[in-house]
Design a protein around this motif. Sequence first.
Motif, PDB file in Angstrom:
ATOM      1  N   SER A 220     -47.391 110.029 143.379  1.00 44.37           N
ATOM      2  CA  SER A 220     -48.359 111.021 143.888  1.00 44.37           C
ATOM      3  C   SER A 220     -49.009 111.804 142.750  1.00 44.37           C
ATOM      4  CB  SER A 220     -47.677 111.985 144.869  1.00 44.37           C
ATOM      5  OG  SER A 220     -47.141 111.292 145.975  1.00 44.37           O
ATOM      6  N   LEU A 221     -49.465 111.076 141.731  1.00 42.70           N
ATOM      7  CA  LEU A 221     -50.133 111.709 140.594  1.00 42.70           C
ATOM      8  C   LEU A 221     -51.615 111.845 140.901  1.00 42.70           C
ATOM      9  CD1 LEU A 221     -48.395 109.782 137.669  1.00 42.70           C
ATOM     10  CD2 LEU A 221     -47.743 111.963 138.720  1.00 42.70           C
ATOM     11  N   SER A 222     -52.144 113.031 140.739  1.00 37.22           N
ATOM     12  CA  SER A 222     -53.534 113.277 141.098  1.00 37.22           C
ATOM     13  C   SER A 222     -54.475 113.344 139.898  1.00 37.22           C
ATOM     14  CB  SER A 222     -53.642 114.572 141.908  1.00 37.22           C
ATOM     15  OG  SER A 222     -53.126 115.673 141.180  1.00 37.22           O
ATOM     16  N   PHE A 223     -53.935 113.361 138.680  1.00 34.33           N
ATOM     17  CA  PHE A 223     -54.835 113.361 137.521  1.00 34.33           C
ATOM     18  C   PHE A 223     -55.184 111.916 137.168  1.00 34.33           C
ATOM     19  CE2 PHE A 223     -50.459 114.254 136.213  1.00 34.33           C
ATOM     20  CZ  PHE A 223     -50.163 113.178 135.371  1.00 34.33           C
ATOM     21  N   PRO A 224     -56.337 111.702 136.503  1.00 34.95           N
ATOM     22  CA  PRO A 224     -56.832 110.348 136.231  1.00 34.95           C
ATOM     23  C   PRO A 224     -55.890 109.542 135.340  1.00 34.95           C
ATOM     24  CG  PRO A 224     -58.543 111.985 135.877  1.00 34.95           C
ATOM     25  CD  PRO A 224     -57.266 112.743 136.015  1.00 34.95           C
ATOM     26  N   THR A 225     -56.004 108.210 135.450  1.00 34.14           N
ATOM     27  CA  THR A 225     -55.193 107.302 134.658  1.00 34.14           C
ATOM     28  C   THR A 225     -56.075 106.265 133.979  1.00 34.14           C
ATOM     29  OG1 THR A 225     -53.341 107.528 136.193  1.00 34.14           O
ATOM     30  CG2 THR A 225     -53.281 105.636 134.714  1.00 34.14           C
ATOM     31  N   VAL A 226     -55.770 105.984 132.721  1.00 33.24           N
ATOM     32  CA  VAL A 226     -56.401 104.888 131.990  1.00 33.24           C
ATOM     33  C   VAL A 226     -55.303 103.949 131.506  1.00 33.24           C
ATOM     34  CG1 VAL A 226     -58.425 106.208 131.275  1.00 33.24           C
ATOM     35  CG2 VAL A 226     -56.370 106.206 129.831  1.00 33.24           C
ATOM     36  N   MET A 227     -55.700 102.797 130.970  1.00 34.82           N
ATOM     37  CA  MET A 227     -54.731 101.810 130.503  1.00 34.82           C
ATOM     38  C   MET A 227     -54.898 101.547 129.019  1.00 34.82           C
ATOM     39  SD  MET A 227     -55.362  98.963 133.446  1.00 34.82           S
ATOM     40  CE  MET A 227     -57.105  98.926 132.995  1.00 34.82           C
ATOM     41  N   ASP A 228     -53.775 101.446 128.318  1.00 25.92           N
ATOM     42  CA  ASP A 228     -53.823 100.974 126.936  1.00 25.92           C
ATOM     43  C   ASP A 228     -54.296  99.534 126.950  1.00 25.92           C
ATOM     44  OD1 ASP A 228     -53.589 100.961 124.209  1.00 25.92           O
ATOM     45  OD2 ASP A 228     -51.398 101.012 124.157  1.00 25.92           O
ATOM     46  N   GLY A 229     -54.961  99.102 125.886  1.00 25.19           N
ATOM     47  CA  GLY A 229     -55.476  97.741 125.831  1.00 25.19           C
ATOM     48  C   GLY A 229     -54.393  96.705 125.631  1.00 25.19           C
ATOM     49  N   VAL A 230     -54.763  95.441 125.728  1.00 25.66           N
ATOM     50  CA  VAL A 230     -53.785  94.372 125.541  1.00 25.66           C
ATOM     51  C   VAL A 230     -53.259  94.352 124.114  1.00 25.66           C
ATOM     52  CG1 VAL A 230     -54.656  92.911 127.390  1.00 25.66           C
ATOM     53  CG2 VAL A 230     -55.669  92.742 125.112  1.00 25.66           C
ATOM     54  N   ASP A 231     -54.013  94.960 123.186  1.00 23.39           N
ATOM     55  CA  ASP A 231     -53.527  95.045 121.804  1.00 23.39           C
ATOM     56  C   ASP A 231     -52.536  96.190 121.626  1.00 23.39           C
ATOM     57  OD1 ASP A 231     -55.237  97.192 122.099  1.00 23.39           O
ATOM     58  OD2 ASP A 231     -56.541  96.673 120.400  1.00 23.39           O
ATOM     59  N   ASN A 232     -52.370  97.023 122.648  1.00 23.82           N
ATOM     60  CA  ASN A 232     -51.423  98.146 122.626  1.00 23.82           C
ATOM     61  C   ASN A 232     -51.636  99.061 121.422  1.00 23.82           C
ATOM     62  OD1 ASN A 232     -49.885  97.058 124.970  1.00 23.82           O
ATOM     63  ND2 ASN A 232     -49.383  95.440 123.517  1.00 23.82           N
ATOM     64  N   ARG A 233     -52.892  99.216 121.060  1.00 24.99           N
ATOM     65  CA  ARG A 233     -53.240  99.968 119.857  1.00 24.99           C
ATOM     66  C   ARG A 233     -52.901 101.444 119.958  1.00 24.99           C
ATOM     67  NH1 ARG A 233     -57.608 102.911 118.282  1.00 24.99           N
ATOM     68  NH2 ARG A 233     -58.697 102.459 120.241  1.00 24.99           N
ATOM     69  N   VAL A 234     -53.087 102.015 121.139  1.00 20.67           N
ATOM     70  CA  VAL A 234     -52.830 103.450 121.291  1.00 20.67           C
ATOM     71  C   VAL A 234     -51.346 103.748 121.178  1.00 20.67           C
ATOM     72  CG1 VAL A 234     -53.100 105.441 122.801  1.00 20.67           C
ATOM     73  CG2 VAL A 234     -54.909 103.723 122.661  1.00 20.67           C
ATOM     74  N   ASN A 235     -50.536 102.916 121.791  1.00 22.47           N
ATOM     75  CA  ASN A 235     -49.089 103.092 121.660  1.00 22.47           C
ATOM     76  C   ASN A 235     -48.672 102.998 120.203  1.00 22.47           C
ATOM     77  OD1 ASN A 235     -46.285 103.201 122.204  1.00 22.47           O
ATOM     78  ND2 ASN A 235     -46.186 100.973 122.292  1.00 22.47           N
ATOM     79  N   ALA A 236     -49.213 102.023 119.482  1.00 16.48           N
ATOM     80  CA  ALA A 236     -48.865 101.852 118.077  1.00 16.48           C
ATOM     81  C   ALA A 236     -49.295 103.062 117.252  1.00 16.48           C
ATOM     82  CB  ALA A 236     -49.519 100.584 117.532  1.00 16.48           C
ATOM     83  N   ALA A 237     -50.464 103.612 117.578  1.00 22.20           N
ATOM     84  CA  ALA A 237     -50.988 104.743 116.808  1.00 22.20           C
ATOM     85  C   ALA A 237     -50.166 106.007 116.989  1.00 22.20           C
ATOM     86  CB  ALA A 237     -52.440 105.005 117.199  1.00 22.20           C
ATOM     87  N   TYR A 238     -49.657 106.227 118.214  1.00 26.51           N
ATOM     88  CA  TYR A 238     -48.942 107.463 118.515  1.00 26.51           C
ATOM     89  C   TYR A 238     -47.427 107.299 118.600  1.00 26.51           C
ATOM     90  CZ  TYR A 238     -53.373 109.770 119.456  1.00 26.51           C
ATOM     91  OH  TYR A 238     -54.629 110.314 119.338  1.00 26.51           O
TER      92      TYR A 238
END
Length: 278
Positions: A220-238
Amino acid sequence: MRQRLFVFLTIGFVLLPCSAEAQRPRSSDQAQTMFRRMDRDRNGVIDKREAPAKLKAMFGDWDQDSDGKLTRSEFESNFSKRRVRGAASKPGEYVAPAAKQERQPEALQAGDRAPDFTLPRVGGEGTVKLSELYRDKPVVLVFGSISCSPFRQRVQQVEQLYQQHKDNANFLMVYIREAHPDSKIQVKTAAGEEELQTFVQTNNLALRREHAATCERTLSLSFPTVMDGVDNRVNAAYAGWPIRLVVIDTNGRILDPGAPGPQGFTPDKVATWLKTLR
């Protein structure tokens, strides 16, 4: 006192029992003790009549040869896969081992520029760019996945913060690779019904979008959601896996890099920052 605006980056990934502590298997001695207690007729197996309610709900999964009985080997094998803290808290749920290879080395420190990103929305068309979010007010980015039990529990606090502070801060969830792929979790379907689903690793955007939508709906999350790319670059960066909170100021600098989750995933700390904006 000059008011400061911050961007809160909640990286929630998938791992704990996502942590080593929660992943630590129960001892063989404990499994043997429980088996002896359940085997009331002392015939060396547990049948459904002897099984307690929670075990009955999982009996079919644990009974590997489908003979209607659990041998000592079957019991101990499945027992060792369950987490000490009982993250599989609902009947039929199963917690698979954490995908520890997803953990990334620590890279960011306070004062570093926050890596920018543009990611696709889950519940609609278009993309979201991080640098456009922290221009005028704080942003809480929630990075996570549904297979992480601590994330499922603690993100509810983030949802409460969103309801309290959405006029003063932007909130955004970033869905990443699963923390415990192959886990079985009770979720809410698009039809509003509850059912058990197995969540395999998201190696493509279509599956990741499906998992993310289920996560939004079930929690029941009401704030927007985006997806990390298939390269998982955002996870790697942070280095966000399994879950993490990162605070970014309106200049795009890391104010607080946080600490690895689940221990480092602390919504209360975010709440303290948000209170300074009032």
